[in-house]
Design an enzyme around this catalytic site. Structure first.
Site, PDB file in Angstrom:
ATOM      1  N   ARG A  52      -5.076  -1.951  -6.853  1.00  0.00           N
ATOM      2  CA  ARG A  52      -5.537  -3.305  -7.196  1.00  0.00           C
ATOM      3  C   ARG A  52      -6.764  -3.255  -8.090  1.00  0.00           C
ATOM      4  NH1 ARG A  52      -7.567  -6.055  -3.208  1.00  0.00           N
ATOM      5  NH2 ARG A  52      -7.802  -4.250  -1.899  1.00  0.00           N
ATOM      6  N   ASN A  70      -2.261  -6.715  -1.934  1.00  0.00           N
ATOM      7  CA  ASN A  70      -1.483  -5.865  -1.034  1.00  0.00           C
ATOM      8  C   ASN A  70      -0.647  -6.759  -0.140  1.00  0.00           C
ATOM      9  OD1 ASN A  70      -2.624  -3.500  -1.997  1.00  0.00           O
ATOM     10  ND2 ASN A  70      -4.178  -3.406  -0.404  1.00  0.00           N
TER      11      ASN A  70
END
Length: 97
Positions: A52, A70
């Site tokens: 990320r 996530n």
């Protein structure tokens, strides 16, 4: 070349907004070319490797916006938006295509 980071990342974190150098969506969309929006889900070992954070950094460099998060299934899902050539570059750099 876009190397993948290997540091740990938090699991089940909220969406991380991808900002275009703090100028936001309007700046990214102020182009004469065609725009593209892509939803994606990444499978495999993508949690626990800063995917990320890496994605957010690359989006800033390339000049696209969107979000990434996530999931509880152990995948990463997100969306990337911007000029078509920049979105394609982001997808290639992140290994999404």
């Amino acid at each position: 070349m876009c190397p993948l980071p290997l540091a740990a990342a938090a699991v089940a974190a909220p969406r991380t907004l991808l900002r275009l150098l703090n100028r936001g969506l309007a700046a990214a969309m102020s182009t004469a070319g065609p725009l593209k929006s892509v939803d994606y889900e990444v499978f495999g070992r993508v949690q626990g490797v800063c995917f990320r954070m890496y994605t957010e950094d690359e989006a800033r460099k390339i000049g696209v916006v969107g979000w990434v998060k996530n999931t509880s299934k152990g995948t990463v899902t997100g969306q990337v938006q911007g000029p078509e050539d920049k979105v394609n570059s982001m997808l290639e750099c992140s290994g999404l295509i």
